[in-house]
Design a protein around this motif. Sequence first.
Motif, short mmCIF file in Angstrom:
data_model
loop_
_atom_site.label_atom_id
_atom_site.label_comp_id
_atom_site.label_asym_id
_atom_site.label_seq_id
_atom_site.Cartn_x
_atom_site.Cartn_y
_atom_site.Cartn_z
N THR A 139 0.84 -1.20 0.00
CA THR A 139 0.00 0.00 0.00
C THR A 139 0.88 1.25 0.00
O THR A 139 0.63 2.21 -0.73
CB THR A 139 -0.92 0.01 1.25
OG1 THR A 139 -1.56 -1.24 1.32
CG2 THR A 139 -1.94 1.11 1.18
N GLY A 149 2.27 2.04 -3.21
CA GLY A 149 1.28 2.39 -4.22
C GLY A 149 0.94 1.23 -5.15
O GLY A 149 0.29 1.44 -6.17
N THR A 180 -4.25 -0.41 -3.22
CA THR A 180 -4.85 0.60 -2.33
C THR A 180 -5.62 -0.13 -1.24
O THR A 180 -5.90 -1.33 -1.36
CB THR A 180 -5.82 1.53 -3.09
OG1 THR A 180 -6.96 0.76 -3.47
CG2 THR A 180 -5.18 2.14 -4.33
N LYS A 213 -5.38 2.31 5.02
CA LYS A 213 -5.83 3.60 4.47
C LYS A 213 -4.85 4.70 4.90
O LYS A 213 -4.51 5.59 4.11
CB LYS A 213 -7.24 3.90 4.98
CG LYS A 213 -7.92 5.04 4.27
CD LYS A 213 -8.28 4.69 2.85
CE LYS A 213 -8.45 5.93 2.00
NZ LYS A 213 -8.56 5.62 0.58
N GLU A 238 -1.82 4.51 2.87
CA GLU A 238 -2.08 5.08 1.55
C GLU A 238 -2.01 6.61 1.60
O GLU A 238 -1.37 7.24 0.76
CB GLU A 238 -3.48 4.62 1.14
CG GLU A 238 -3.78 4.74 -0.33
CD GLU A 238 -5.22 4.27 -0.58
OE1 GLU A 238 -5.54 3.12 -0.22
OE2 GLU A 238 -5.99 5.08 -1.10
#
Lengths: 298, 357, 178
Positions: free
Chosen positions: A203, A206, A209, C78, C81
């Motif tokens: 993640t 990249g 996601t 998340k 990210e």
Amino acid sequence: MQFLRILLVGTLLLSLLACQQTGERPVMKIGYMNCNSEEETMKRFQPLTKYLSDQLNVDFQAIPVDTQDFPERFAAGEFEFTHTNSLVYVIMREEQQIELLATEMRGNYGSHTAGTIVSKKGSGIKTLEDIKGKRMIFGPQLAPSGYLAQYDLMLRSGIDPELDIAYYAIPTGSFKHEKVAYAVYFDQFDVAALPALDLELMTRDGKITAEDFNILGQSPIFPYCTFGARKDVDPELLKKFRQVLVDLSEAETVDYQGESLKVLASAWIDGFEALSDSDYDLLREMAKRANMPPYQEF
Amino acid sequence: MRQALRDPHTWLVMLAGGLLGVCGVWLAVLGNPQNSGICVSCFLENSAGALGLHDNPRMQYLRPELIGFVLGSSLAALGFREFSSKGGSAPLPRLLSGVFLIVGCSVFIGCPIKLFLRLAAGDWTALPGLFGLVVGVWLGLKGLAVGVHLGNAKKEPGGSGYWTPLLFVLLLGFLLLRPGFVLFSERGSAAEAAPVMIALGIGLLLGALAQRTRFCITGGLRDLFVMGLRAQLFWGFLIFIVIALAGSLLSGSFTPGFYGQPGAHLDMLWSFLGMLLVGSISVLIGGCPFRQLVKAGEGDADAGLVVIGMLLGAGLVQSWQLAGTAAGVPLYGKVAVLAGLAFFLLNLLLFRERTVA
Amino acid sequence: MLKDRIDILLGVLLLICAAAAVALLTGQGSQASQSNMAVDKALERDIAYQAKVSFLERLYAPVSELQQAEKLETALLKLDELSRHYPDEAHGELLRGEILLQMQAVPKAIEHLARAVRMSGDYVDQNSPLSRRSMINQLVDVQLPKLKAAATQQTTGRLQATLKDLYYLQGRLAGGCE
């Protein structure tokens, strides 16, 4: 004649000095478990090995070792120090009584890690219950966060990996964990057993996601990759070895092949922590429940 | 010692010290930040922020106590006909001394008054600061002993001494009328404050008493070195510590230890050096930050320049992030302390009156 | 003071200046412009802060939603990210600390929370909309005695670092002027 005699004596003295120089430091070997490939392992760990040599005044040599060969080659006396995943450490602790030195820190959980079971978003597989009858892909068998943790998690959730899923597979070759992730991403399999760390790194890079996968379950956290040593190595050296690792900071550099490299960054490590052997008991319990080495019964 | 205690002035000094101790603790109970009931450097940093000299949104408040110290001193000086405009002694070195006084204080996190309030509250991280202050005062005295002298202030026929009190009258106007360009923090330590009128009243009272008694923390230490127990200021200083300690114990704010202390850090060396800088410069310019405010209030334009320098320094330490925090002392804060020590040593070299054999 | 005609002239000019200043400050037009300026300055600061708060809330809303739904592993992903675009951002550090705490990864949680507070004091401030004071207070109250006891048993660099972070948080909770 006189000149020749001087030359001869001089050469002899020089070679003696040279012999003395190489004989000054004892030579010891560190076996590093291959994660992806020998080349990658050596590239990662040689600067750290050089740093340890400089700090401890011992000529350490890095030996890349395949996971499944590790206990056997260690038993054969090929190396004094070990760097393995935590399950291989537990196996060798049980079988060879190796000494725990320090645990590697990397990612969100520091010196700990976890195993996750994931499915592709939109696949309709949203809970562990949903994986029954589905195709699953695991990491290598001796991977605690790519196989054991998920196997145990499934058993504890009432799912028998041997009976309740359609079939499961284990990838071959290098970059096994990424292959596992992509196998689900590209619909080759329905469910994957992935280390939490690999999900995190992919993640951050990249490559995926957070929305790409459903995390169906995650194991409790347990110790990550571990440095150990043969029990008959000088205890004083072991103590210093542990201290050097624990004291290693991000800024520490080593001169390696004409370059000044950051030791931890070169090895993809955030630091080391001195855990106690009892911290690995959680992993032992998992191995017992999953009937895995070193507690496997036939 | 007996002689000193027989002098009524000694008792006035002790009253000033005692009230400083009481108010130092009480103002924190009333709402000022913990262990910062009175802290000249913190107040200056807050006030500099309020005037827009730095943009730390957590450090902007025009502290009424600070205004009170100056105006209280002015009123007392005018009332007792002691107000006199004087100045003209090494103005620029004094201005820069003001800047470096705040550098030292901000690296330590607090002025000499706060140092003792921190110690009285059990904050042992202030101990290196105490040692630093004592060594600094001793160094400053050694400097004076070898002939370092910034020059005599002269009585000035113009009213230059009025300007600092007038500036603080203006600040009082800003505090009460709150024009839009003056900033007041709504969060952070500057949002913690005792009620304005009480804080102003206490400031006026302490300013007036300090003017009458010449109360000064570094002065107390200096006089102890020079005069021993005969020093009146020392008695005031001692009472201040005893009362502050008693106040801390009574108010329940005494929590002894090195860890978890409010507004403190464990960079012991830099606490030591920060306060060493404050002690040495204070002796050279004739008083700690608090004393400079009081002197400026009674018409001393030289002290007024120190006050302006302190205000400027207060803006700089926040803008350049030189100030120590609970996380420690930033690199450039350390460099600034060393620059301050170099400034002190350079002044010793430049202002030394040498006798030629 | 006023001894000759020049003195008187200067005094009169001074009075005129003062009267003009008072007139400017009290006059209607100037009152409007002054209050405009006052509102502008205060408003600008409030708007900037509110904008920051609402931006952070919007940016990290998916993380907070996942956190509330107890999907903690996905919430961490998340955050990973988002950290590609906003690395070492204080609110991200705070949320990571909170999530790790929920996952019982206590030392790492303390590390991230201390890092967040170092970057922004708002998290220990009672008056801030971003405040997490009670959570951090509870963490310090529960963990400090445990870690102190552990430190008497064994001293490792890691344990010392965690203890140092906890003491830092305790110091920030205690207040002080900074």
